[in-house]
Design an enzyme around this catalytic site. Structure first.
Site, PDB file in Angstrom:
ATOM      1  N   TYR A 176       0.850  -1.199   0.000  1.00  0.00           N
ATOM      2  CA  TYR A 176       0.000   0.000   0.000  1.00  0.00           C
ATOM      3  C   TYR A 176       0.877   1.238   0.000  1.00  0.00           C
ATOM      4  O   TYR A 176       1.906   1.290   0.681  1.00  0.00           O
ATOM      5  CB  TYR A 176      -0.890   0.005   1.250  1.00  0.00           C
ATOM      6  CG  TYR A 176      -1.536   1.345   1.543  1.00  0.00           C
ATOM      7  CD1 TYR A 176      -2.654   1.770   0.823  1.00  0.00           C
ATOM      8  CD2 TYR A 176      -1.035   2.188   2.534  1.00  0.00           C
ATOM      9  CE1 TYR A 176      -3.236   3.006   1.078  1.00  0.00           C
ATOM     10  CE2 TYR A 176      -1.624   3.422   2.799  1.00  0.00           C
ATOM     11  CZ  TYR A 176      -2.717   3.822   2.068  1.00  0.00           C
ATOM     12  OH  TYR A 176      -3.294   5.042   2.322  1.00  0.00           O
ATOM     13  N   HIS A 177       0.478   2.252  -0.783  1.00  0.00           N
ATOM     14  CA  HIS A 177       1.095   3.577  -0.728  1.00  0.00           C
ATOM     15  C   HIS A 177       0.004   4.583  -0.380  1.00  0.00           C
ATOM     16  O   HIS A 177      -1.137   4.451  -0.838  1.00  0.00           O
ATOM     17  CB  HIS A 177       1.707   3.971  -2.064  1.00  0.00           C
ATOM     18  CG  HIS A 177       2.827   3.081  -2.505  1.00  0.00           C
ATOM     19  ND1 HIS A 177       3.955   2.866  -1.746  1.00  0.00           N
ATOM     20  CD2 HIS A 177       3.000   2.353  -3.643  1.00  0.00           C
ATOM     21  CE1 HIS A 177       4.775   2.040  -2.382  1.00  0.00           C
ATOM     22  NE2 HIS A 177       4.217   1.712  -3.536  1.00  0.00           N
ATOM     23  N   ALA A 180       9.238  -0.794   3.011  1.00  0.00           N
ATOM     24  CA  ALA A 180       9.115  -1.869   2.022  1.00  0.00           C
ATOM     25  C   ALA A 180       9.950  -1.523   0.799  1.00  0.00           C
ATOM     26  O   ALA A 180      10.115  -0.345   0.448  1.00  0.00           O
ATOM     27  CB  ALA A 180       7.652  -2.052   1.629  1.00  0.00           C
ATOM     28  N   CYS A 204       3.119  -7.486   1.535  1.00  0.00           N
ATOM     29  CA  CYS A 204       4.286  -8.239   1.055  1.00  0.00           C
ATOM     30  C   CYS A 204       4.098  -9.742   1.196  1.00  0.00           C
ATOM     31  O   CYS A 204       5.067 -10.509   1.147  1.00  0.00           O
ATOM     32  CB  CYS A 204       5.558  -7.799   1.774  1.00  0.00           C
ATOM     33  SG  CYS A 204       5.893  -6.028   1.601  1.00  0.00           S
TER      34      CYS A 204
END
Length: 307
Positions: free
Chosen positions: A136-137, A198, A229
Site C-alpha cells: 500500500y502507498h 518496504a 508483502c
C-alpha cells in the site's frame, strides 16, 4: 532483465523491549541542511570526491498519482538507456514523493493476499513489473524511486537491495534514534516485529527503477485490507507510531510529544532520507524541477502520440 522482491543477507536480533527505547524529541539528531551543486551542462558524471551526479526530483510534499510517477520512471529509464548507447554512461536520478492511497502488485503477487474483491477495491490497484508482493502507498509515506546505473556503482542486485535497506536503517538511527534491523530471508527494514520500510525494484540493463517506501505518518488502516508483502505473521509500523509508543513507555515530562505535527515529521524524514541516500551511494545532487501539472501534460502528450 532482473526483478527482485524478497531477499536479505543478515539476521539482526529484534528489540528486547515491546516499547522501543527512544529518546525524547529534542534529543533527536536532526539532519544537516542539504547542499546541492549548481546545474551544469553534461560534461562529466564524476565530480569532486569521486561523487556521481544525481538529478533530484523533489515532490515529497506532493501526492503524485501512481500512474504519473510510474510513467515518469519508465520515461527516465528509456532516456538513460539511449544516453548509455550514445555516450557510454548516464547520470543517476532520484524521485521523492508521496502517493494518494493506492495498492500495487508486484510480479509475485496473487489475489490471495487481498482481503477484498478486486471488483470493489477500496483504492485503485495497479499490477506492476517490480518484484515482490502487494503493498500500500498513501499520504504520510515517503517514497523514493532511484533510477541509477548500477554499472557505475556495483553490478550486484543483492548489494543494491541491502544498500537501500542501509539508507533507511541510518535514517531511523541518526535522525529518530530508532534502532532498526534487517530480518533474515525478508526484504525491508524492521523494528521488532513491525515493518517500517518496504522495497520492491526492477532492474533493466542494469538501470534500476521502482524503489522503497517508508511509513512516516501513514494511516496504517489500509494495510489491514491486504497481507502486506505476502507476510502473514508480522505487522506494519510507522515512525509516528513508534514515537507515540515510546512516549507511553516513559513517565513524566513528555507531554510535548503530543505536539509533534505530521508536516514536521515528514520534512525531517525527507531531509534525512535524501542526505543518507547521497552518502551511501556517494552522489551529489542537482535539482530538476518537475511539477505535478507538468506530469499531467507529459502524460497527455504521450497518449496523443500513441493515438
Amino acid at each position: 532483465m532482473a526483478l527482485l522482491g524478497v531477499y536479505c543477507f543478515s539476521s539482526v536480533p529484534s528489540l528486547a523491549s515491546p516499547c522501543p527505547s527512544l529518546p525524547l524529541w529534542p534529543q533527536c539528531n536532526l539532519p544537516k541542511p542539504l547542499s546541492y551543486s549548481k546545474p551544469s551542462k553534461f560534461t562529466s558524471l564524476l565530480i569532486k570526491s569521486h561523487r556521481r551526479i544525481c538529478e533530484l526530483i523533489d515532490l515529497h510534499e506532493e501526492q503524485v498519482p501512481y500512474e504519473l510517477a510510474w510513467s515518469l520512471q519508465k520515461e527516465i529509464v528509456k532516456e538513460k538507456k539511449a544516453h548509455i548507447e550514445k555516450y557510454g554512461d548516464c547520470s543517476d536520478s532520484l524521485i521523492v514523493l508521496q502517493h494518494p492511497s493506492v495498492y500495487t502488485l508486484g510480479t509475485a503477487s496473487t489475489e490471495e493476499n487481498l482481503n477484498f474483491d478486486m471488483k470493489s477495491a477500496p483504492f485503485h490497484v495497479y499490477r506492476t513489473e517490480r518484484g515482490g508482493e502487494v503493498t500500500y502507498h498513501g499520504p504520510g509515506q515517503i517514497v523514493m524511486y532511484p533510477i541509477i546505473n548500477l554499472r557505475r556503482h556495483k553490478m550486484d542486485l543483492h548489494w543494491y537491495l541491502r544498500t537501500l535497506e542501509e539508507v533507511i536503517i541510518r535514517v531511523l538511527s541518526s535522525t529518530f534514534s530508532i534502532q532498526a534491523s534487517r530480518l533474515e530471508g525478508l526484504t525491508g527494514v524492521w523494528v521488532g516485529n513491525k515493518k517500517l520500510a518496504a522495497i520492491g525494484i526492477r532492474v533493466a540493463h542494469w538501470i534500476t527503477y521502482h524503489g522503497l517506501a517508508l511509513n512516516v505518518t501513514t494511516d496504517l488502516t489500509p494495510f489491514k485490507w491486504i497481507i502486506p508483502c505476502g507476510i502473514r505473521d508480522r505487522q506494519v509500523g510507522s515512525i509516528k507510531g513508534l514515537l507515540t509508543e515510546a512516549q507511553s513507555c516513559v513517565s513524566h515530562g513528555t507531554d510535548y510529544l503530543h505536539d509533534l505535527d505530521d508536516a514536521n515529521l515528514i520534512q525531517t524524514a525527507y531531509k534525512s532520507m535524501v542526505e543518507e541516500f547521497s552518502q551511501v551511494f556517494m552522489l551529489e545532487y542537482q535539482n530538476k524541477t518537475i511539477s505535478v501539472p507538468m506530469l499531467y501534460e507529459r502524460e497527455k502528450n504521450s497518449l496523443m502520440k500513441e493515438t
